[in-house]
Design a protein around this motif. Sequence first.
Motif, PDB file in Angstrom:
ATOM      1  N   PHE A  34       0.841  -1.204   0.000  1.00  0.00           N
ATOM      2  CA  PHE A  34       0.000   0.000   0.000  1.00  0.00           C
ATOM      3  C   PHE A  34       0.875   1.253   0.000  1.00  0.00           C
ATOM      4  O   PHE A  34       1.980   1.258   0.528  1.00  0.00           O
ATOM      5  N   TYR A  36       0.073   5.217   1.290  1.00  0.00           N
ATOM      6  CA  TYR A  36      -0.855   6.167   1.897  1.00  0.00           C
ATOM      7  C   TYR A  36      -0.247   7.555   1.824  1.00  0.00           C
ATOM      8  O   TYR A  36       0.975   7.710   1.874  1.00  0.00           O
ATOM      9  N   GLN A  38      -0.513  11.487   3.612  1.00  0.00           N
ATOM     10  CA  GLN A  38      -1.002  12.252   4.767  1.00  0.00           C
ATOM     11  C   GLN A  38      -0.751  13.722   4.516  1.00  0.00           C
ATOM     12  O   GLN A  38       0.396  14.182   4.556  1.00  0.00           O
ATOM     13  N   ASN A  41      -2.137  18.024   8.882  1.00  0.00           N
ATOM     14  CA  ASN A  41      -3.265  18.052   9.818  1.00  0.00           C
ATOM     15  C   ASN A  41      -4.454  17.191   9.367  1.00  0.00           C
ATOM     16  O   ASN A  41      -5.597  17.460   9.739  1.00  0.00           O
ATOM     17  N   GLN A  42      -4.170  16.180   8.566  1.00  0.00           N
ATOM     18  CA  GLN A  42      -5.232  15.265   8.140  1.00  0.00           C
ATOM     19  C   GLN A  42      -4.821  13.831   8.416  1.00  0.00           C
ATOM     20  O   GLN A  42      -3.655  13.531   8.674  1.00  0.00           O
ATOM     21  N   GLY A  43      -5.794  12.943   8.340  1.00  0.00           N
ATOM     22  CA  GLY A  43      -5.506  11.522   8.498  1.00  0.00           C
ATOM     23  C   GLY A  43      -4.925  10.941   7.226  1.00  0.00           C
ATOM     24  O   GLY A  43      -4.853  11.597   6.189  1.00  0.00           O
ATOM     25  N   LEU A  44      -4.491   9.721   7.308  1.00  0.00           N
ATOM     26  CA  LEU A  44      -3.915   9.050   6.138  1.00  0.00           C
ATOM     27  C   LEU A  44      -5.009   8.648   5.155  1.00  0.00           C
ATOM     28  O   LEU A  44      -6.092   8.211   5.545  1.00  0.00           O
ATOM     29  N   LEU A  46      -5.660   6.361   1.505  1.00  0.00           N
ATOM     30  CA  LEU A  46      -5.077   5.365   0.626  1.00  0.00           C
ATOM     31  C   LEU A  46      -4.883   5.947  -0.772  1.00  0.00           C
ATOM     32  O   LEU A  46      -5.805   6.481  -1.368  1.00  0.00           O
ATOM     33  N   PHE A  90       3.481   7.332   2.986  1.00  0.00           N
ATOM     34  CA  PHE A  90       3.847   6.138   3.736  1.00  0.00           C
ATOM     35  C   PHE A  90       3.604   4.894   2.892  1.00  0.00           C
ATOM     36  O   PHE A  90       2.537   4.723   2.313  1.00  0.00           O
ATOM     37  N   PHE A 101      -0.573  -4.488   9.867  1.00  0.00           N
ATOM     38  CA  PHE A 101       0.065  -3.689   8.836  1.00  0.00           C
ATOM     39  C   PHE A 101       1.386  -3.152   9.374  1.00  0.00           C
ATOM     40  O   PHE A 101       1.496  -2.783  10.542  1.00  0.00           O
ATOM     41  N   PHE A 103       4.207  -0.203   8.600  1.00  0.00           N
ATOM     42  CA  PHE A 103       4.408   1.040   7.869  1.00  0.00           C
ATOM     43  C   PHE A 103       5.874   1.428   7.830  1.00  0.00           C
ATOM     44  O   PHE A 103       6.623   1.190   8.790  1.00  0.00           O
ATOM     45  N   GLY A 104       6.254   2.062   6.739  1.00  0.00           N
ATOM     46  CA  GLY A 104       7.573   2.681   6.680  1.00  0.00           C
ATOM     47  C   GLY A 104       7.581   3.962   7.483  1.00  0.00           C
ATOM     48  O   GLY A 104       6.550   4.399   7.997  1.00  0.00           O
ATOM     49  N   THR A 105       8.738   4.569   7.574  1.00  0.00           N
ATOM     50  CA  THR A 105       8.907   5.778   8.374  1.00  0.00           C
ATOM     51  C   THR A 105       8.435   7.029   7.651  1.00  0.00           C
ATOM     52  O   THR A 105       8.418   8.104   8.234  1.00  0.00           O
ATOM     53  N   GLY A 106       8.055   6.888   6.410  1.00  0.00           N
ATOM     54  CA  GLY A 106       7.477   8.015   5.693  1.00  0.00           C
ATOM     55  C   GLY A 106       8.495   8.827   4.906  1.00  0.00           C
ATOM     56  O   GLY A 106       9.679   8.889   5.251  1.00  0.00           O
TER      57      GLY A 106
ATOM     58  N   GLY B  42       7.485   6.944  11.564  1.00  0.00           N
ATOM     59  CA  GLY B  42       6.384   6.238  10.934  1.00  0.00           C
ATOM     60  C   GLY B  42       5.345   5.799  11.933  1.00  0.00           C
ATOM     61  O   GLY B  42       5.395   6.145  13.108  1.00  0.00           O
ATOM     62  N   GLY B 108      -8.643   7.824  10.995  1.00  0.00           N
ATOM     63  CA  GLY B 108      -9.145   9.036  11.605  1.00  0.00           C
ATOM     64  C   GLY B 108      -8.087  10.123  11.573  1.00  0.00           C
ATOM     65  O   GLY B 108      -6.938   9.869  11.185  1.00  0.00           O
ATOM     66  N   PRO B 109      -8.446  11.344  11.993  1.00  0.00           N
ATOM     67  CA  PRO B 109      -7.497  12.471  11.943  1.00  0.00           C
ATOM     68  C   PRO B 109      -6.463  12.433  13.046  1.00  0.00           C
ATOM     69  O   PRO B 109      -5.490  13.178  12.993  1.00  0.00           O
TER      70      PRO B 109
END
Lengths: 113, 116
Positions: A34, A36, A38, A41-44, A46, A90, A101, A103-106, B42, B108-109
């Motif tokens: 996947f 994602y 971000q 100030n928002q959520g992740l 897809l 991410f 899941f 996740f990478g560090t981004g 992350g 969610g945020p």
Amino acid sequence: AQSVTQLGSHVSVSEGALVLLRCNYSSSVPPYLFWYVQYPNQGLQLLLKYTTGATLVKGINGFEAEFKKSETSFHLTKPSAHMSDAAEYFCAVSGHTGNQFYFGTGTSLTVIP
Amino acid sequence: GAGVSQSPSNKVTEKGKDVELRCDPISGHTALYWYRQRLGQGLEFLIYFQGNSAPDKSGLPSDRFSAERTGESVSTLTIQRTQQEDSAVYLCASSPSGGRAPYEQYFGPGTRLTVT
């Protein structure tokens, strides 16, 4: 155990230039993959996912990623960067149970006008 | 339709106090995840709920952390005796199940927790 490595915590590109964000995974079997995004100030959200079948996956906002089993990679690309693409990206993997899941560090993408 | 909601959006607490973070998943989503995102890092998996099955708590960093979920609805993440290293954004995600994996997560945020 599975792990995800994102090379480059910060990437800067000029507006209109190619975007390439790298992701490599470690897994004994091909996982689900996947990307994602971000926004501040928002959520992740897809962007795209690979499960089975065609290895080139197209997502939203013109992004695509190619699963390369031989390289254990799932790099994210976009032919022409737009200012609105500036965000944190991410890469994530999950096993076939869909249980957990990783996740990478981004990678923080900056688009220069 | 409504997405995943989390409350509060921001929480500042003193070291040693307990905090409760809330997550309302998307209606009908049987799976729920909690993650921690420290500044510049992350997502760190904390805990996973799937229906009425026993939760996967393998990611909880210490016994100060616990989470509950009522059926397939609201979840609360509790951190007892908070420490400064608990400062982070806590993200909740839900996903549908049934059918074929993988189950896409909807995030969610987040709740930004600051421990002073």
